[in-house]
Design a protein around this motif. Structure first.
Motif, PDB file in Angstrom:
ATOM      1  N   LEU A 187     -21.526 -11.410  16.629  1.00 22.17           N
ATOM      2  CA  LEU A 187     -21.533 -12.763  16.075  1.00 22.17           C
ATOM      3  C   LEU A 187     -20.715 -12.854  14.798  1.00 22.17           C
ATOM      4  O   LEU A 187     -20.172 -13.902  14.466  1.00 22.17           O
ATOM      5  CB  LEU A 187     -22.974 -13.207  15.773  1.00 22.17           C
ATOM      6  CG  LEU A 187     -23.843 -13.625  16.948  1.00 22.17           C
ATOM      7  CD1 LEU A 187     -25.291 -13.732  16.513  1.00 22.17           C
ATOM      8  CD2 LEU A 187     -23.361 -14.940  17.529  1.00 22.17           C
ATOM      9  N   THR A 188     -20.639 -11.766  14.068  1.00 17.20           N
ATOM     10  CA  THR A 188     -19.922 -11.773  12.795  1.00 17.20           C
ATOM     11  C   THR A 188     -18.456 -11.374  12.956  1.00 17.20           C
ATOM     12  O   THR A 188     -17.742 -11.236  11.964  1.00 17.20           O
ATOM     13  CB  THR A 188     -20.600 -10.817  11.801  1.00 17.20           C
ATOM     14  OG1 THR A 188     -20.621  -9.481  12.345  1.00 17.20           O
ATOM     15  CG2 THR A 188     -22.036 -11.250  11.535  1.00 17.20           C
ATOM     16  N   GLY A 189     -17.998 -11.206  14.188  1.00 17.43           N
ATOM     17  CA  GLY A 189     -16.617 -10.802  14.421  1.00 17.43           C
ATOM     18  C   GLY A 189     -15.610 -11.925  14.280  1.00 17.43           C
ATOM     19  O   GLY A 189     -14.409 -11.690  14.230  1.00 17.43           O
ATOM     20  N   GLY A 190     -16.061 -13.144  14.230  1.00 13.61           N
ATOM     21  CA  GLY A 190     -15.171 -14.296  14.083  1.00 13.61           C
ATOM     22  C   GLY A 190     -16.006 -15.536  13.874  1.00 13.61           C
ATOM     23  O   GLY A 190     -17.229 -15.517  14.034  1.00 13.61           O
ATOM     24  N   GLN A 191     -15.373 -16.616  13.495  1.00 12.31           N
ATOM     25  CA  GLN A 191     -16.107 -17.851  13.290  1.00 12.31           C
ATOM     26  C   GLN A 191     -16.478 -18.456  14.641  1.00 12.31           C
ATOM     27  O   GLN A 191     -15.727 -18.354  15.609  1.00 12.31           O
ATOM     28  CB  GLN A 191     -15.261 -18.824  12.473  1.00 12.31           C
ATOM     29  CG  GLN A 191     -14.930 -18.289  11.085  1.00 12.31           C
ATOM     30  CD  GLN A 191     -14.268 -19.342  10.219  1.00 12.31           C
ATOM     31  OE1 GLN A 191     -14.709 -20.480  10.179  1.00 12.31           O
ATOM     32  NE2 GLN A 191     -13.213 -18.951   9.522  1.00 12.31           N
TER      33      GLN A 191
ATOM     34  N   TYR B 191     -27.349 -28.418   9.047  1.00  9.71           N
ATOM     35  CA  TYR B 191     -26.947 -27.709  10.269  1.00  9.71           C
ATOM     36  C   TYR B 191     -26.567 -26.257   9.972  1.00  9.71           C
ATOM     37  O   TYR B 191     -27.029 -25.334  10.647  1.00  9.71           O
ATOM     38  CB  TYR B 191     -25.774 -28.432  10.929  1.00  9.71           C
ATOM     39  CG  TYR B 191     -25.107 -27.608  11.996  1.00  9.71           C
ATOM     40  CD1 TYR B 191     -25.718 -27.457  13.243  1.00  9.71           C
ATOM     41  CD2 TYR B 191     -23.902 -26.945  11.759  1.00  9.71           C
ATOM     42  CE1 TYR B 191     -25.138 -26.672  14.222  1.00  9.71           C
ATOM     43  CE2 TYR B 191     -23.323 -26.169  12.734  1.00  9.71           C
ATOM     44  CZ  TYR B 191     -23.936 -26.029  13.963  1.00  9.71           C
ATOM     45  OH  TYR B 191     -23.370 -25.245  14.928  1.00  9.71           O
ATOM     46  N   LEU B 192     -25.741 -26.058   8.955  1.00  9.17           N
ATOM     47  CA  LEU B 192     -25.284 -24.705   8.640  1.00  9.17           C
ATOM     48  C   LEU B 192     -26.430 -23.823   8.152  1.00  9.17           C
ATOM     49  O   LEU B 192     -26.510 -22.633   8.496  1.00  9.17           O
ATOM     50  CB  LEU B 192     -24.178 -24.763   7.585  1.00  9.17           C
ATOM     51  CG  LEU B 192     -22.859 -25.393   8.036  1.00  9.17           C
ATOM     52  CD1 LEU B 192     -21.883 -25.485   6.863  1.00  9.17           C
ATOM     53  CD2 LEU B 192     -22.237 -24.596   9.176  1.00  9.17           C
ATOM     54  N   THR B 193     -27.318 -24.386   7.353  1.00  9.67           N
ATOM     55  CA  THR B 193     -28.435 -23.597   6.822  1.00  9.67           C
ATOM     56  C   THR B 193     -29.343 -23.100   7.932  1.00  9.67           C
ATOM     57  O   THR B 193     -29.708 -21.913   7.976  1.00  9.67           O
ATOM     58  CB  THR B 193     -29.246 -24.442   5.821  1.00  9.67           C
ATOM     59  OG1 THR B 193     -28.408 -24.798   4.711  1.00  9.67           O
ATOM     60  CG2 THR B 193     -30.449 -23.670   5.297  1.00  9.67           C
ATOM     61  N   VAL B 194     -29.702 -23.979   8.855  1.00 11.85           N
ATOM     62  CA  VAL B 194     -30.581 -23.576   9.952  1.00 11.85           C
ATOM     63  C   VAL B 194     -29.870 -22.588  10.881  1.00 11.85           C
ATOM     64  O   VAL B 194     -30.446 -21.581  11.304  1.00 11.85           O
ATOM     65  CB  VAL B 194     -31.073 -24.808  10.739  1.00 11.85           C
ATOM     66  CG1 VAL B 194     -31.872 -24.384  11.969  1.00 11.85           C
ATOM     67  CG2 VAL B 194     -31.917 -25.701   9.844  1.00 11.85           C
ATOM     68  N   THR B 195     -28.604 -22.861  11.170  1.00 17.95           N
ATOM     69  CA  THR B 195     -27.839 -21.959  12.033  1.00 17.95           C
ATOM     70  C   THR B 195     -27.748 -20.562  11.438  1.00 17.95           C
ATOM     71  O   THR B 195     -27.970 -19.552  12.123  1.00 17.95           O
ATOM     72  CB  THR B 195     -26.418 -22.516  12.265  1.00 17.95           C
ATOM     73  OG1 THR B 195     -26.516 -23.783  12.933  1.00 17.95           O
ATOM     74  CG2 THR B 195     -25.590 -21.566  13.118  1.00 17.95           C
ATOM     75  N   HIS B 196     -27.439 -20.472  10.160  1.00 16.18           N
ATOM     76  CA  HIS B 196     -27.299 -19.171   9.509  1.00 16.18           C
ATOM     77  C   HIS B 196     -28.649 -18.465   9.374  1.00 16.18           C
ATOM     78  O   HIS B 196     -28.707 -17.229   9.417  1.00 16.18           O
ATOM     79  CB  HIS B 196     -26.637 -19.344   8.143  1.00 16.18           C
ATOM     80  CG  HIS B 196     -25.219 -19.805   8.243  1.00 16.18           C
ATOM     81  ND1 HIS B 196     -24.511 -20.321   7.176  1.00 16.18           N
ATOM     82  CD2 HIS B 196     -24.362 -19.845   9.300  1.00 16.18           C
ATOM     83  CE1 HIS B 196     -23.295 -20.648   7.564  1.00 16.18           C
ATOM     84  NE2 HIS B 196     -23.180 -20.370   8.854  1.00 16.18           N
ATOM     85  N   PHE B 197     -29.711 -19.226   9.226  1.00 17.67           N
ATOM     86  CA  PHE B 197     -31.042 -18.615   9.195  1.00 17.67           C
ATOM     87  C   PHE B 197     -31.342 -17.918  10.521  1.00 17.67           C
ATOM     88  O   PHE B 197     -31.832 -16.786  10.555  1.00 17.67           O
ATOM     89  CB  PHE B 197     -32.103 -19.685   8.908  1.00 17.67           C
ATOM     90  CG  PHE B 197     -33.515 -19.193   9.070  1.00 17.67           C
ATOM     91  CD1 PHE B 197     -34.087 -18.343   8.139  1.00 17.67           C
ATOM     92  CD2 PHE B 197     -34.281 -19.588  10.167  1.00 17.67           C
ATOM     93  CE1 PHE B 197     -35.390 -17.880   8.294  1.00 17.67           C
ATOM     94  CE2 PHE B 197     -35.577 -19.132  10.325  1.00 17.67           C
ATOM     95  CZ  PHE B 197     -36.139 -18.280   9.384  1.00 17.67           C
ATOM     96  N   VAL B 198     -31.037 -18.590  11.627  1.00 12.16           N
ATOM     97  CA  VAL B 198     -31.293 -17.996  12.945  1.00 12.16           C
ATOM     98  C   VAL B 198     -30.426 -16.751  13.145  1.00 12.16           C
ATOM     99  O   VAL B 198     -30.911 -15.713  13.606  1.00 12.16           O
ATOM    100  CB  VAL B 198     -31.037 -19.020  14.059  1.00 12.16           C
ATOM    101  CG1 VAL B 198     -31.228 -18.375  15.430  1.00 12.16           C
ATOM    102  CG2 VAL B 198     -31.957 -20.220  13.918  1.00 12.16           C
ATOM    103  N   ILE B 199     -29.144 -16.864  12.806  1.00  7.89           N
ATOM    104  CA  ILE B 199     -28.248 -15.723  12.987  1.00  7.89           C
ATOM    105  C   ILE B 199     -28.688 -14.543  12.123  1.00  7.89           C
ATOM    106  O   ILE B 199     -28.719 -13.394  12.578  1.00  7.89           O
ATOM    107  CB  ILE B 199     -26.797 -16.124  12.659  1.00  7.89           C
ATOM    108  CG1 ILE B 199     -26.280 -17.120  13.696  1.00  7.89           C
ATOM    109  CG2 ILE B 199     -25.889 -14.892  12.606  1.00  7.89           C
ATOM    110  CD1 ILE B 199     -24.903 -17.679  13.376  1.00  7.89           C
TER     111      ILE B 199
END
Length: 257
Positions: A142-146, A177-185
């Motif tokens: 997941l961290t290999g690209g945006q 949106y970004l905060t929740v997405t990054h929390f899950v990731i």
């Protein structure tokens, strides 16, 4: 070893204009922009090898054998095609991983926010985590690209549109949106990296904490059982509940301002 028959590929039209400069970094916005333009030019051939089939096979292989086992050659064997035919669709293993991550994101069932944005965010976060939990081998990629592929953008479009419909200001909706997405990731990455604790692991940590010096670590020693009681699901559930509660307070403040 029997040589596999060559499978027909999609026909890619050559790019027009002068030679391009250095290739953009795989997974970058410029790379994704070039990929979208290439897909617009591509003309599929009936029965041909498609990117969807390649990424589906890559996901199957990673699930079965782990991420390290996923190579262009092993994928070719898994799909029963010559591995060189894969390079018509992805130029490297790095590009393959980025496209496979987006294929995985296509499994996400987009929630409806008709019951309210809090319920929708919670449902979406849990669904996102479900998909990542079903494919733990691919989580490090997941961290290999945006996350800018078609399935990632589908989820982004849906979530932002629903938040805006529920009365969030555009700038804040993006942050939500970004905060929740990054929390899950972040939760999934920690779990896949070994931070998730099994029952025996939690018991071992409790034993360790209980034997710490009462002089140097009195608080940790006193609460050894509590510190190791939650598992990964408990931590995720609590964190998500607190996050959404905080966002609810923010939303109230903004609408009353």
């Amino acid at each position: 070893m029997t040589r596999q028959p060559k499978e027909a590929d999609e026909v890619t039209q050559p790019p027009e204009g002068p030679a391009a400069g250095p290739a953009p970094e795989p997974g970058s916005p410029a790379w994704w922009q070039a990929r979208y333009a290439e897909r617009d030019r591509r003309r599929p051939r009936a029965g041909g090898l498609t990117l969807a089939r390649i990424t589906a096979g890559a996901l199957e292989l990673a699930d079965r054998d782990g991420l390290d086992a996923l190579t262009m050659r092993s994928l070719g064997e898994h799909l029963q095609v010559r591995h060189t035919s894969l390079y018509r669709h992805v130029a490297s293993r790095e590009e393959l991983l980025i496209e496979t991550v987006d294929h995985m994101l296509g499994e996400i069932r987009l929630p409806s926010l008709t019951a309210g944005w809090q319920a929708g965010l919670e449902e979406g976060a849990r669904e996102f985590r479900r998909v990542l939990g079903a494919h733990p081998a691919l989580v490090p990629a997941l961290t290999g690209g945006q996350l800018l592929g078609p399935h990632a953008l589908r989820a982004r479009e849906h979530a932002l549109g629903q938040l805006l419909d529920q009365g969030w200001a555009p700038r804040t909706a993006v942050h939500v949106y970004l905060t929740v997405t990054h929390f899950v990731i972040g939760s999934a990455v920690l779990d896949s990296g070994g931070a998730a604790r099994t029952g025996p692991q939690r018991a071992a940590m409790t034993e360790l904490f209980a034997h710490l010096s009462p002089v140097t670590h009195p608080v940790v020693r006193r609460h050894a059982d509590l510190l190791n009681a939650p598992d990964g699901v408990d931590e995720f559930t609590f964190g998500l509940r607190v996050l959404i509660a905080g966002l609810g307070r923010l939303h109230t403040e903004e609408t009353e301002a």
